[in-house]
Motif scaffolding. Structure first.
Motif, PDB file in Angstrom:
ATOM      1  N   UNK A  25      16.459   1.669   3.129  1.00  0.00           N
ATOM      2  CA  UNK A  25      15.553   1.880   1.997  1.00  0.00           C
ATOM      3  C   UNK A  25      15.093   0.535   1.446  1.00  0.00           C
ATOM      4  N   UNK A  26      15.999  -0.423   1.381  1.00  0.00           N
ATOM      5  CA  UNK A  26      15.626  -1.755   0.901  1.00  0.00           C
ATOM      6  C   UNK A  26      14.619  -2.410   1.841  1.00  0.00           C
ATOM      7  N   UNK A  27      14.795  -2.212   3.146  1.00  0.00           N
ATOM      8  CA  UNK A  27      13.831  -2.765   4.103  1.00  0.00           C
ATOM      9  C   UNK A  27      12.455  -2.120   3.919  1.00  0.00           C
ATOM     10  N   UNK A  28      12.437  -0.803   3.657  1.00  0.00           N
ATOM     11  CA  UNK A  28      11.168  -0.110   3.443  1.00  0.00           C
ATOM     12  C   UNK A  28      10.476  -0.619   2.185  1.00  0.00           C
ATOM     13  N   UNK A  29      11.245  -0.836   1.130  1.00  0.00           N
ATOM     14  CA  UNK A  29      10.679  -1.378  -0.105  1.00  0.00           C
ATOM     15  C   UNK A  29      10.147  -2.792   0.118  1.00  0.00           C
ATOM     16  N   UNK A  30      10.827  -3.543   0.983  1.00  0.00           N
ATOM     17  CA  UNK A  30      10.359  -4.898   1.298  1.00  0.00           C
ATOM     18  C   UNK A  30       9.053  -4.853   2.075  1.00  0.00           C
ATOM     19  N   UNK A  31       8.888  -3.839   2.925  1.00  0.00           N
ATOM     20  CA  UNK A  31       7.628  -3.690   3.667  1.00  0.00           C
ATOM     21  C   UNK A  31       6.464  -3.462   2.710  1.00  0.00           C
ATOM     22  N   UNK A  32       6.716  -2.728   1.628  1.00  0.00           N
ATOM     23  CA  UNK A  32       5.677  -2.510   0.616  1.00  0.00           C
ATOM     24  C   UNK A  32       5.326  -3.835  -0.056  1.00  0.00           C
ATOM     25  N   UNK A  33       6.351  -4.634  -0.348  1.00  0.00           N
ATOM     26  CA  UNK A  33       6.107  -5.921  -1.006  1.00  0.00           C
ATOM     27  C   UNK A  33       5.334  -6.884  -0.115  1.00  0.00           C
ATOM     28  N   UNK A  34       5.440  -6.712   1.201  1.00  0.00           N
ATOM     29  CA  UNK A  34       4.731  -7.597   2.127  1.00  0.00           C
ATOM     30  C   UNK A  34       3.283  -7.168   2.342  1.00  0.00           C
ATOM     31  N   UNK A  35       2.933  -5.946   1.954  1.00  0.00           N
ATOM     32  CA  UNK A  35       1.571  -5.461   2.134  1.00  0.00           C
ATOM     33  C   UNK A  35       0.619  -6.089   1.137  1.00  0.00           C
ATOM     34  N   UNK A  36      -0.670  -6.080   1.459  1.00  0.00           N
ATOM     35  CA  UNK A  36      -1.660  -6.642   0.535  1.00  0.00           C
ATOM     36  C   UNK A  36      -1.716  -5.802  -0.735  1.00  0.00           C
ATOM     37  N   UNK A  37      -2.119  -6.433  -1.811  1.00  0.00           N
ATOM     38  CA  UNK A  37      -1.981  -5.842  -3.143  1.00  0.00           C
ATOM     39  C   UNK A  37      -2.971  -4.703  -3.375  1.00  0.00           C
ATOM     40  N   UNK A  38      -2.543  -3.779  -4.237  1.00  0.00           N
ATOM     41  CA  UNK A  38      -3.403  -2.694  -4.722  1.00  0.00           C
ATOM     42  C   UNK A  38      -3.130  -2.519  -6.205  1.00  0.00           C
ATOM     43  N   UNK A  39      -4.181  -2.230  -6.965  1.00  0.00           N
ATOM     44  CA  UNK A  39      -4.092  -2.080  -8.416  1.00  0.00           C
ATOM     45  C   UNK A  39      -4.694  -0.740  -8.811  1.00  0.00           C
ATOM     46  N   UNK A  40      -4.063  -0.070  -9.770  1.00  0.00           N
ATOM     47  CA  UNK A  40      -4.584   1.190 -10.286  1.00  0.00           C
ATOM     48  C   UNK A  40      -4.617   1.168 -11.806  1.00  0.00           C
ATOM     49  N   UNK A  41      -5.659   1.773 -12.384  1.00  0.00           N
ATOM     50  CA  UNK A  41      -5.803   1.866 -13.839  1.00  0.00           C
ATOM     51  C   UNK A  41      -6.419   3.223 -14.181  1.00  0.00           C
ATOM     52  N   UNK A  42      -6.198   3.663 -15.418  1.00  0.00           N
ATOM     53  CA  UNK A  42      -6.855   4.894 -15.857  1.00  0.00           C
ATOM     54  C   UNK A  42      -7.246   4.781 -17.322  1.00  0.00           C
ATOM     55  N   UNK A  43      -8.322   5.480 -17.658  1.00  0.00           N
ATOM     56  CA  UNK A  43      -8.784   5.582 -19.036  1.00  0.00           C
ATOM     57  C   UNK A  43      -8.810   7.063 -19.407  1.00  0.00           C
ATOM     58  N   UNK A  44      -9.462   7.388 -20.497  1.00  0.00           N
ATOM     59  CA  UNK A  44      -9.563   8.800 -20.892  1.00  0.00           C
ATOM     60  C   UNK A  44     -10.519   9.580 -19.998  1.00  0.00           C
ATOM     61  N   UNK A  45     -11.387   8.876 -19.289  1.00  0.00           N
ATOM     62  CA  UNK A  45     -12.420   9.547 -18.496  1.00  0.00           C
ATOM     63  C   UNK A  45     -12.365   9.226 -17.008  1.00  0.00           C
ATOM     64  N   UNK A  46     -11.732   8.129 -16.622  1.00  0.00           N
ATOM     65  CA  UNK A  46     -11.753   7.684 -15.231  1.00  0.00           C
ATOM     66  C   UNK A  46     -10.371   7.239 -14.763  1.00  0.00           C
ATOM     67  N   UNK A  47     -10.191   7.308 -13.455  1.00  0.00           N
ATOM     68  CA  UNK A  47      -9.092   6.630 -12.767  1.00  0.00           C
ATOM     69  C   UNK A  47      -9.701   5.775 -11.669  1.00  0.00           C
ATOM     70  N   UNK A  48      -9.207   4.557 -11.514  1.00  0.00           N
ATOM     71  CA  UNK A  48      -9.770   3.657 -10.502  1.00  0.00           C
ATOM     72  C   UNK A  48      -8.652   2.993  -9.709  1.00  0.00           C
TER      73      UNK A  48
END
Length: 281
Positions: A25-48
């Protein structure tokens, strides 16, 4: 005799604490950390969603970072793309089953719980490995926009804003400073905040371009979009469609000067002149 030795070995291992960690599981979590970044945000009307695409070389195309699951759900990934394809296909099957059996879109939280349960099974059954990919999931239902994070460990959480992947802590720091204003942001402002957060994950000699940036949106269309249904179903913007939003980015130099001017200490009071009355020491 062999059974006694086996029992003693298991007891010793448990006492020393080696069984308290699941290394796969730790190795899998490390694979996520090695991947390129992604960002998510939400407002009252949108999610991006905003994601940084990587290329293996000058002759190769950029990898796919976002997947459409249904009209009201989309994901951004960090980690192994092959694992992401398997899980995204499972999510599409769940979404399609909900429409065929119940004649309604699948609730976002139920779909996220389904992939979390599927991932958790791989952490406890012999002969399987955890999925080496993490998701940011955006969706919209009767209660409004949503943003979830899915982890290979089988955990899932809902957020106002979140970042995963390489150097994601820098993006989280930006999001933590500004998240209180996200709820009332317009779509253009929300995307600009997301681009600023994504920019924090870049190396010093890199910058966001139309080639390495993807934007996913759920909600009413912006002034830069055309042919978007009234409900604002999930769509992915890439290449030239991203350019109008990249032009809204405020340069770092402007941010730094604005911050320094606002945080500069007040000037000390002027020294007394000869006309001032001074007390004798």
């Amino acid at each position: 005799m062999a059974s006694t030795e086996s029992f003693e070995l298991e007891e010793l291992t448990a006492d020393e604490g080696y069984n308290s960690r699941l290394h796969q599981v730790e190795y899998a979590l490390e694979a996520v950390k090695q991947g390129s970044a992604a960002v998510g945000l939400r407002s009252k009307t949108h999610s991006v969603l905003l994601a940084l695409k990587r290329s293996t070389g000058e002759l190769a195309s950029y990898q796919q970072k976002m997947f459409r699951i249904d009209d009201h759900i989309g994901i951004a990934i960090a980690g192994l793309t092959s694992d992401a394809r398997v899980l995204s296909n499972f999510m599409r099957q769940q979404a399609m089953s909900s429409r065929m059996i119940f004649n309604r879109p699948v609730p976002v939280n139920r779909l996220v719980s389904a992939i979390a349960d599927k991932a958790q099974v791989n952490t406890q059954e012999y002969g399987r490995r955890p999925y080496g990919v993490g998701f940011l999931v955006i969706g919209q239902d009767k209660t409004g926009p949503h943003l979830y994070e899915f982890s290979p460990s089988g955990n899932s959480y809902e957020y106002y804003a979140m970042s995963i992947g390489a150097r994601s802590q820098s993006a989280k720091t930006y999001l933590e400073k500004h998240y209180e204003s996200f709820a009332d942001c317009s779509l253009e402002d929300l995307i600009r905040h997301g681009l600023h957060a994504l920019r924090e994950t870049l190396q010093q000699d890199k910058e966001l371009t139309v080639n390495n940036t993807s934007i996913g949106i759920i909600g009413p269309a912006s002034e830069h979009e055309k042919d978007v249904p009234p409900g604002g179903s999930f769509r992915i913007l890439e290449n030239e469609a991203v350019d109008p939003f990249l032009k809204t980015i405020i340069p770092k130099d402007s941010d730094a000067s604005a911050t320094s001017s606002s945080s500069a200490p007040a000037a000390p009071p002027a020294a007394p002149t000869d006309d001032d009355v001074q007390m004798a020491g």
